[in-house]
Scaffold this active site. Sequence first.
Site, short mmCIF file in Angstrom:
data_model
loop_
_atom_site.label_atom_id
_atom_site.label_comp_id
_atom_site.label_asym_id
_atom_site.label_seq_id
_atom_site.Cartn_x
_atom_site.Cartn_y
_atom_site.Cartn_z
N THR A 1 12.44 6.18 -36.02
CA THR A 1 13.72 6.49 -36.64
C THR A 1 14.55 5.21 -36.71
O THR A 1 14.54 4.42 -35.77
CB THR A 1 14.49 7.56 -35.84
OG1 THR A 1 15.79 7.74 -36.41
CG2 THR A 1 14.65 7.17 -34.37
N VAL B 1 12.45 6.68 -50.85
CA VAL B 1 11.52 7.07 -49.78
C VAL B 1 11.66 6.07 -48.64
O VAL B 1 11.57 4.85 -48.86
CB VAL B 1 10.06 7.08 -50.28
CG1 VAL B 1 9.13 7.50 -49.15
CG2 VAL B 1 9.91 8.01 -51.48
N GLY B 2 11.88 6.55 -47.45
CA GLY B 2 11.98 5.69 -46.28
C GLY B 2 10.67 5.64 -45.51
O GLY B 2 9.60 5.95 -46.04
N THR C 1 17.27 11.39 -37.95
CA THR C 1 15.86 11.68 -38.20
C THR C 1 15.25 12.27 -36.93
O THR C 1 15.58 11.84 -35.84
CB THR C 1 15.12 10.40 -38.59
OG1 THR C 1 15.57 9.96 -39.87
CG2 THR C 1 13.60 10.62 -38.66
N GLY D 1 15.00 2.39 -42.34
CA GLY D 1 13.74 2.72 -42.99
C GLY D 1 13.09 1.60 -43.76
O GLY D 1 11.88 1.36 -43.65
#
Length: 332
Positions: free
Chosen positions: A249, A227-228, A198, A252
């Site tokens: 990062t 979705v993180g 990320t 998540g």
Amino acid sequence: MRTFLLSTALLATLSAAPLPAATPAADWAIAIHGGAGVIERGSLSPEADAAIRADLAKAVDAGAAVLRRGGPSTDAVVAAVAVLEASPWFNAGVGAVFTSAGSIELDAAMMEGEARRAGAVTGVKSTLSPIALARTLMDKGPHVFLAGPATDEYARENGLVQVPNSHFMTERRRRQLDDLRLQNQGAALMPAETRMGTVGAVARDVKGNVAAGTSTGGLTGKAPGRVGDAPLIGAGTLADNRCGAISATGSGEIFIRVRVAASICDAARFGGQPLQKAADMTLAEVGSLGGDGGVIVMGPKGDGLFSFNSAGMYRGRASARSAPEIKVYADE
């Protein structure tokens, strides 16, 4: 070659915008990350190490160039993150990880600290630069968060470059998905230690305004629609002139539960904690729940800092007071 030309066009658009005259130095700063995780000495070949550091340096330079000319922190963040999205070494844009269905779904968020405007997108499949899309949503609205097919439709309506989903795919990431499928022998796919990559940036401009942006492909083998924390304001991304800008990062799901970015900001604003201590305490809480990862934080005074509880984090920073620095391992 196609990736280079498209990303150059994006950066040229940002560079062409009129910039105010820069005030005396010492006030601008930028920090970036390219993900955190199991990044130990010996885990990268010398060639990979050099290539990753080179792309991190390009991202720092792109953001610093905007700030050095007196440009806004929002432009600097987009310029830096767009470079990382175009690099196959990171889990964002080109080089993003595959979902369990074998597709690429991208997430991004953008926030500025003066008026606390924000834009977030998830499930992006065909927009070349998700961070540019999040920035466009932040600027034009009317909503803060878009998901699924609406994201790319909004991008098309606003003239952002579109590419086929295959543009983001690399053989290295495809092999990671194949390996994960073999490990699970047909069972429901579980996230592996292949999520690192990320990308994000935080910046402070000469006017004292901070901004944050984060872009990701999520988890290898993630369920379509997952979705993180990256696109969630207050979890993976936050900017507020009163406390600073944060991009995260890592794990998540746990970062969402801890409200990582908001927790750091709250500890600084209401708890009186120095930002480094606030970040370290928050990452310790993430660790206590079994998660790992890291954050970059840009304080109101331009103090860019890092905190992570993993073996390494791809990271870099520069300011009007200090030369650019690029680091990868925890002991650097």
